[in-house]
Write a protein that holds these residues in place. Structure first.
Motif, PDB file in Angstrom:
ATOM      1  N   UNK A 107       0.824  -1.202   0.000  1.00 32.47           N
ATOM      2  CA  UNK A 107       0.000   0.000   0.000  1.00 32.47           C
ATOM      3  C   UNK A 107       0.859   1.253   0.000  1.00 32.47           C
ATOM      4  N   UNK A 108       0.373   2.303  -0.664  1.00 32.73           N
ATOM      5  CA  UNK A 108       1.006   3.608  -0.532  1.00 32.73           C
ATOM      6  C   UNK A 108       0.485   4.191   0.776  1.00 32.73           C
ATOM      7  N   UNK A 109       1.384   4.374   1.715  1.00 34.40           N
ATOM      8  CA  UNK A 109       1.029   4.908   3.025  1.00 34.40           C
ATOM      9  C   UNK A 109       0.956   6.431   2.989  1.00 34.40           C
ATOM     10  N   UNK A 110       1.903   7.038   2.283  1.00 36.48           N
ATOM     11  CA  UNK A 110       1.918   8.499   2.170  1.00 36.48           C
ATOM     12  C   UNK A 110       2.888   8.920   1.077  1.00 36.48           C
ATOM     13  N   UNK A 111       2.732  10.165   0.663  1.00 35.37           N
ATOM     14  CA  UNK A 111       3.673  10.785  -0.275  1.00 35.37           C
ATOM     15  C   UNK A 111       4.036  12.144   0.296  1.00 35.37           C
ATOM     16  N   UNK A 112       5.324  12.418   0.340  1.00 38.67           N
ATOM     17  CA  UNK A 112       5.817  13.672   0.897  1.00 38.67           C
ATOM     18  C   UNK A 112       6.723  14.355  -0.113  1.00 38.67           C
ATOM     19  N   UNK A 113       6.686  15.682  -0.131  1.00 41.40           N
ATOM     20  CA  UNK A 113       7.588  16.446  -0.967  1.00 41.40           C
ATOM     21  C   UNK A 113       8.758  16.884  -0.099  1.00 41.40           C
ATOM     22  N   UNK A 114       9.947  16.464  -0.492  1.00 39.76           N
ATOM     23  CA  UNK A 114      11.162  16.811   0.252  1.00 39.76           C
ATOM     24  C   UNK A 114      12.153  17.397  -0.740  1.00 39.76           C
ATOM     25  N   UNK A 139      11.704  19.279  -3.278  1.00 44.22           N
ATOM     26  CA  UNK A 139      11.246  19.203  -4.656  1.00 44.22           C
ATOM     27  C   UNK A 139      11.128  17.785  -5.191  1.00 44.22           C
ATOM     28  N   UNK A 140      11.426  16.810  -4.377  1.00 43.38           N
ATOM     29  CA  UNK A 140      11.361  15.389  -4.770  1.00 43.38           C
ATOM     30  C   UNK A 140      10.224  14.721  -4.000  1.00 43.38           C
ATOM     31  N   UNK A 141       9.446  13.890  -4.684  1.00 42.06           N
ATOM     32  CA  UNK A 141       8.403  13.126  -4.004  1.00 42.06           C
ATOM     33  C   UNK A 141       9.029  11.887  -3.383  1.00 42.06           C
ATOM     34  N   UNK A 142       8.714  11.674  -2.108  1.00 38.87           N
ATOM     35  CA  UNK A 142       9.127  10.462  -1.396  1.00 38.87           C
ATOM     36  C   UNK A 142       7.848   9.667  -1.135  1.00 38.87           C
ATOM     37  N   UNK A 196      12.390   7.237  -3.409  1.00 39.34           N
ATOM     38  CA  UNK A 196      12.312   8.478  -4.176  1.00 39.34           C
ATOM     39  C   UNK A 196      11.383   8.249  -5.357  1.00 39.34           C
ATOM     40  N   UNK A 197      10.530   9.225  -5.622  1.00 37.16           N
ATOM     41  CA  UNK A 197       9.663   9.163  -6.783  1.00 37.16           C
ATOM     42  C   UNK A 197       8.197   9.100  -6.399  1.00 37.16           C
ATOM     43  N   UNK A 198       7.367   9.541  -7.324  1.00 42.81           N
ATOM     44  CA  UNK A 198       5.910   9.512  -7.156  1.00 42.81           C
ATOM     45  C   UNK A 198       5.424   8.168  -7.685  1.00 42.81           C
ATOM     46  N   UNK A 199       5.378   7.184  -6.807  1.00 40.43           N
ATOM     47  CA  UNK A 199       5.120   5.800  -7.202  1.00 40.43           C
ATOM     48  C   UNK A 199       3.782   5.300  -6.679  1.00 40.43           C
ATOM     49  N   UNK A 200       3.282   4.265  -7.327  1.00 35.90           N
ATOM     50  CA  UNK A 200       2.064   3.580  -6.897  1.00 35.90           C
ATOM     51  C   UNK A 200       2.422   2.157  -6.488  1.00 35.90           C
ATOM     52  N   UNK A 201       1.523   1.519  -5.770  1.00 37.42           N
ATOM     53  CA  UNK A 201       1.757   0.155  -5.287  1.00 37.42           C
ATOM     54  C   UNK A 201       2.107  -0.803  -6.420  1.00 37.42           C
ATOM     55  N   UNK A 202       1.369  -0.708  -7.509  1.00 32.57           N
ATOM     56  CA  UNK A 202       1.585  -1.640  -8.630  1.00 32.57           C
ATOM     57  C   UNK A 202       2.980  -1.486  -9.232  1.00 32.57           C
ATOM     58  N   UNK A 203       3.594  -0.320  -9.059  1.00 32.01           N
ATOM     59  CA  UNK A 203       4.925  -0.068  -9.621  1.00 32.01           C
ATOM     60  C   UNK A 203       6.010  -0.930  -8.985  1.00 32.01           C
TER      61      UNK A 203
END
Length: 159
Positions: free
Chosen positions: A19-26, A28-31, A90-97
């Motif tokens: 599961x994607x628990x969260x996405x944070x911008x750090x 300028x990079x999505x974690x 690092x990156x704007x990812x989804x579970x399926x990725x």
């Protein structure tokens, strides 16, 4: 105090999965923080301390050496509730990725033989707390029951 997002997931309906628990911008990079849920919360025994510790050492070593993904790996570590692990990437990812990456990670654990990386007094704060046989058992169970037949319900948090 506000209840944090991870405590707002209905753990009574949570299945094993990714599961994607969260996405944070750090900077300028999505974690992306992933919840690698190996046990159904409050419905089955949690991971044994020695098993999850060994899974941590093996998964972290595999992920940080994976040619395709190693530059995106930030952290792999156990959840306090002992029902799974967190993976930060690092990156704007989804579970399926990362299904294929997690499959390869857990196959690595199942097939592993030899000395557990970092399992010495010099390298680890609790080097005696390892259980390779249980780590392999839990990894195989997760592969066979979840990763090899992953469904949508194992990739999205329940409502």
């Amino acid at each position: 105090m506000e209840k944090i997002a991870s405590f707002q997931i209905n753990h009574l309906r949570l299945k094993r999965g990714i599961y994607v628990s969260r996405k944070d911008n750090v900077g300028g990079e999505t974690i992306t923080t992933f919840d690698i849920r190996m046990k159904e919360p409050n419905n089955e025994p949690v991971l044994h301390n020695g098993a999850i510790h060994t899974i941590e050492h093996l998964a972290a070593t595999f992920l940080r050496n994976n040619e395709q993904w190693k530059d995106k790996i930030i952290y792999w570590g156990p959840m306090g509730c002992l029902t799974g692990n967190y993976l930060l990437m690092k990156g704007d990812l989804d579970s399926k990725d990362i299904v294929d990456l997690m499959t390869k990670t857990f196959e690595f654990i199942v097939d592993f033989s030899g000395d557990i990386p970092g399992a010495s007094a010099k390298d680890c704060g609790n080097y005696l707390l390892h259980d390779l046989n249980m780590a392999k058992y839990e990894a195989k169970k997760y592969l066979n029951e979840v990763l090899y037949k992953i469904k949508d319900e194992n990739l999205r948090y329940p409502n």
